[in-house]
Write a protein that holds these residues in place. Structure first.
Motif, PDB file in Angstrom:
ATOM      1  N   CYS A  73       0.854  -1.190   0.000  1.00 37.49           N
ATOM      2  CA  CYS A  73       0.000   0.000   0.000  1.00 37.49           C
ATOM      3  C   CYS A  73       0.883   1.230   0.000  1.00 37.49           C
ATOM      4  O   CYS A  73       1.720   1.409   0.883  1.00 37.49           O
ATOM      5  N   CYS A  76       0.044   3.602   3.063  1.00 35.03           N
ATOM      6  CA  CYS A  76       0.527   3.132   4.369  1.00 35.03           C
ATOM      7  C   CYS A  76       2.029   2.874   4.349  1.00 35.03           C
ATOM      8  O   CYS A  76       2.632   2.698   5.398  1.00 35.03           O
ATOM      9  N   CYS A  89      -7.225  -1.410   0.611  1.00 34.11           N
ATOM     10  CA  CYS A  89      -6.281  -1.663   1.686  1.00 34.11           C
ATOM     11  C   CYS A  89      -7.057  -1.882   2.983  1.00 34.11           C
ATOM     12  O   CYS A  89      -7.908  -1.073   3.352  1.00 34.11           O
ATOM     13  N   LYS A  91      -6.094  -1.502   5.888  1.00 38.75           N
ATOM     14  CA  LYS A  91      -5.712  -0.555   6.929  1.00 38.75           C
ATOM     15  C   LYS A  91      -6.261   0.842   6.687  1.00 38.75           C
ATOM     16  O   LYS A  91      -6.844   1.457   7.560  1.00 38.75           O
ATOM     17  N   CYS A  92      -6.100   1.332   5.464  1.00 34.83           N
ATOM     18  CA  CYS A  92      -6.526   2.716   5.221  1.00 34.83           C
ATOM     19  C   CYS A  92      -7.700   2.816   4.256  1.00 34.83           C
ATOM     20  O   CYS A  92      -8.236   3.890   4.033  1.00 34.83           O
TER      21      CYS A  92
END
Ligand SMILES: [Zn+2]
Length: 113
Positions: A73, A76, A89, A91-92
């Motif tokens: 990513c 990130c 992603c 996470k984000c």
């Protein structure tokens, strides 16, 4: 079904190594399939059984190992796990992902005699 040509490729690899390593029977084939490789496991099993008939691997057991999809990513600056191509992603939630792993299929190991 592209699994058929993939299975033929696997048999090719097996026959090539039989020639160079001098074995005459394959007992188990470990096939690593990445989650992002777009390969149907069940279709792969079916095609494998079909192509190995009357070959050196005709009694071989097919063991499929699934490897997780991995992507980089950019937002990130980190490697994250993804379930499918074009996933966001985890996470984000971003979409600037570059697939770095789990997008291929390979013969990992052969148990032969
Ligand atoms: Zn991210």
């Amino acid at each position: 079904m592209h699994e058929m040509s993939l299975a033929e490729g696997v048999l090719q690899i097996i026959e090539d190594s039989a020639r160079t390593q001098n074995f005459s029977r394959v007992k188990t084939v470990w096939l690593e399939i990445g989650q992002l490789a777009g390969v149907e496991k069940e279709a792969m099993r079916f095609c494998f059984e079909a192509v190995v008939r009357d070959s050196i691997a005709q009694d071989a057991k097919l063991e499929i190992i699934e490897t997780p999809g991995q992507a980089w990513c950019m937002q990130c600056s980190d490697t994250v796990q993804v379930q499918a191509l074009y996933d966001e992603c985890p996470k984000c939630g971003g979409h600037q992902l570059q697939v770095t792993g789990g997008n291929e299929m390979r013969v990992k190991e052969l148990d032969v005699e």
